[in-house]
Design an enzyme around this catalytic site. Structure first.
Site, short mmCIF file in Angstrom:
data_model
loop_
_atom_site.label_atom_id
_atom_site.label_comp_id
_atom_site.label_asym_id
_atom_site.label_seq_id
_atom_site.Cartn_x
_atom_site.Cartn_y
_atom_site.Cartn_z
N LYS A 182 0.95 -1.10 0.00
CA LYS A 182 -0.01 -0.11 0.06
C LYS A 182 0.91 1.34 0.08
O LYS A 182 1.39 1.45 1.17
CB LYS A 182 -0.88 0.08 1.14
CG LYS A 182 -2.14 1.20 1.05
CD LYS A 182 -2.48 1.62 2.56
CE LYS A 182 -1.78 2.48 3.08
NZ LYS A 182 -1.61 3.89 2.46
N SER A 239 6.27 7.10 9.95
CA SER A 239 6.47 8.02 11.04
C SER A 239 6.47 6.78 12.13
O SER A 239 6.13 5.74 12.15
CB SER A 239 5.38 8.77 11.29
OG SER A 239 3.97 8.05 11.50
N GLU A 260 11.40 1.58 9.48
CA GLU A 260 12.22 2.58 8.84
C GLU A 260 11.37 4.02 9.44
O GLU A 260 10.47 4.26 8.60
CB GLU A 260 12.46 2.50 7.42
CG GLU A 260 13.22 1.32 6.98
CD GLU A 260 14.59 1.16 7.10
OE1 GLU A 260 15.24 2.06 7.54
OE2 GLU A 260 15.25 0.31 7.04
N CYS A 294 13.93 11.73 5.74
CA CYS A 294 13.81 11.10 6.99
C CYS A 294 15.40 11.36 7.67
O CYS A 294 15.62 11.30 8.99
CB CYS A 294 13.61 9.64 7.16
SG CYS A 294 14.43 8.54 5.66
N GLU A 392 10.94 16.10 14.17
CA GLU A 392 11.33 16.59 12.89
C GLU A 392 10.52 17.48 12.15
O GLU A 392 9.33 17.27 12.29
CB GLU A 392 11.81 15.30 11.92
CG GLU A 392 10.61 14.35 11.90
CD GLU A 392 10.67 13.04 11.02
OE1 GLU A 392 11.97 12.81 10.30
OE2 GLU A 392 9.75 12.43 10.97
#
Ligand code: NAP
Length: 494
Positions: A182, A239, A260, A294, A392
């Site tokens: 997805k 996230s 990740e 990221c 972030e």
């Protein structure tokens, strides 16, 4: 503005299950917007649990034949896919630019980066060696073989619509796994085009299934895969809160996981650094993809002796950046992905300024270009109380603070739950050794701002997740070891 492709059939409007380009079972669709203009230019099916179920049924049915295929045959299919990705790099780049917003040159660069993983794992597919283990007792033969884990569920974000999904599909297929995938709500078109080229390369029906879903339906789709015992591996890029949710919810079926997740990368500039190289490295690491990566440096820590000289170099470079839509061939920075992203950047800048930070460049949205554009920004006098030091920013904001000595710099760099990337610039070889050990991150750039490579293990520690993508370790994530112990061989036999 129409999206013109050399291969118009690469703009897909259905999703792909069991070798069929189809609508969602419920018949719903949702629109895809260009983030530069906020105008819908395409639509895709809005899947629900029924589509997710059909995808996993197909992947499960296709598994025995795919894993039984000789590794060399799987490798050849991946090699053909790589060739097609390279051949259609311009079209794929146009799709990325239109749905994600990054300038075309950068988007084509992403396609090459995505293809590098496919090329890498085409080569790794034939090197999934096992082990022969010296037996500790007579008359036994002990070996370990590597097997594909089974059906893999892959969930990817919008910031690299080609690379994030390619570096999951390629190793999974190389290992002999089948997939359900997805992509992010905002960027399904690139993923669909990649799948169409995989089909063209010879990936059989059912082996690779991709469902598209709106944000409202994402959890319903993924929940089906989390609960299904036949899905043996979940690979996720996104996230940290969503990663934590997926880890919790997949515990009941104990899936193998690769997560990740988010980062909060420190970028340290020491007093002995080459300041021009450091400023160039920071520009590459920070402003690529408008700061939406990221591994973006989120906290820039500069030694007080070189702080002003470094900031002067940084401001000169940032002020020279050209912002614009991907249709502007001179643009170096595109829009952010959506209004939520712009609101977060604005909130971070506002909070930092209210707590004492000073704006040295930029600092504001660019409504004349569109609601999702934000000026490349430099802030100084940033400290750990500010929101942008803690989470972030995922936008084009370089947040600079100063430090007095190495111990303080390391302590501040590590003062975050995250541990994805870290960077430092120094010419002192002993300091390089010390910081390489002391910094808590899965990846470290030493006098280098561009660290990603298909040949290297990409991934984090702490709240940035676990698992590695790329390198020889990337294949392990999709395989398990099976130990074979053969007895009754007689004396002297092993
Ligand atoms: P996100 O909100 O976590 O979304 C990532 C994916 O998860 C999307 O496909 C999303 O679908 C889906 N998702 C969201 N909520 C879900 C739920 N409850 N259940 C199942 N799936 C769900 O992250 P993002 O905002 O797209 O991406 C930015 C984040 O990714 C940043 O934190 C960034 O650091 C991280 N990232 C990490 C790496 C790495 O390698 N470590 C690389 C790139 C990005 P929808 O799109 O429909 O919401």
């Amino acid at each position: 503005m129409p999206l013109t492709l050399q291969r118009p059939d690469l703009l897909l409007s259905s999703h792909y299950i069991d070798g069929h380009w189809c609508e969602a079972v419920g018949g719903s669709r949702y629109d895809i917007e260009d983030p530069a203009r906020e105008q819908a230019f395409a639509s895709v099916p809005d899947a629900d649990a029924r589509d997710a179920q059909a995808a996993v049924d197909a992947a499960h049915a296709a598994l025995p034949a795919w894993r039984a295929l000789p590794a060399r045959d799987r490798s050849r299919i991946l090699a053909r896919w790589n060739t097609l990705l390279l051949e259609h790099r311009q079209d794929l780049g146009r799709l990325i630019s239109r749905e994600q917003g990054k300038p075309l040159a950068e988007a084509v660069g992403e396609v090459l980066y995505a293809a590098s993983y496919v090329e890498w794992f085409a080569a790794e597919a034939v090197r999934a060696y096992g082990e022969v283990i010296p037996a500790p007792v007579d008359g036994r033969r002990m070996t370990a073989v590597r097997e594909p884990v089974g059906v893999v569920a892959a969930i990817t974000p919008w910031n690299f619509p080609a690379a994030m999904i390619a570096r999951k599909i390629a190793p999974a297929l190389a290992a002999g796994c089948t997939l359900v995938a997805k992509p992010a709500e905002d960027t399904p078109l690139t993923a669909l085009a990649l799948v169409a080229l995989a089909e063209e390369a010879g990936v059989p029906a059912g082996v690779l299934n991709l469902v598209t879903a709106s944000r409202a339906n994402a959890a319903a789709v993924v929940d089906v895969w989390l609960r299904d015992m036949r899905v043996r591996k979940l690979t996720f890029t996104g996230s940290t809160p969503v990663g934590q949710h997926l880890a919790r919810e997949s515990a009941t079926t104990l899936k193998k996981l690769s997560l990740e997740l988010g980062g909060n990368a420190p970028f340290l500039v020491f007093e002995d650094a080459d300041l021009d190289a450091a400023a160039d490295g920071l520009m590459a690491a920070k402003f690529r993809n408008a700061g939406q990566t990221c591994v973006c440096p989120n906290r820039i820590l500069v030694h007080e002796a070189v702080h002003d000289a470094f900031v002067e170099r940084l401001v000169a470079r940032v002020s020279a950046l050209r912002v614009g839509p991907a249709s502007d061939p001179q643009a170096q920075l595109g829009p952010l992905i959506n209004r939520r992203a712009v609101e977060k950047v604005e909130r971070h800048v506002r909070d930092a300024v209210a707590k004492g930070a000073r704006i040295m460049a930029g600092g504001s949205p660019l409504p004349a270009l569109g609601a999702n554009f934000f000026q490349p920004t430099v802030l100084v006098d940033v400290d750990g109380r500010m929101e942008l030091s803690c989470e972030e920013t995922f936008g084009p904001v370089a947040a600079v603070s100063r430090f007095a000595d190495e111990a303080q710099a390391v302590a501040e760099a590590n003062a975050t739950p995250y541990g994805l990337a870290a960077y430092f610039y120094t010419r002192d070889v002993r300091r390089i050794a010390r910081l390489s050990a002391a910094l808590e991150a899965g990846m470290i750039g030493i006098n280098e701002g561009a660290i990603s490579s298909e040949a290297a293990p990409f991934g984090g520690i702490k709240a940035s997740g676990y698992g590695r993508e790329g390198s020889r370790h990337g294949l392990d994530e999709y395989m398990h070891s099976k130990y074979l112990c053969q007895g009754e061989l007689g004396p002297g036999q092993d």
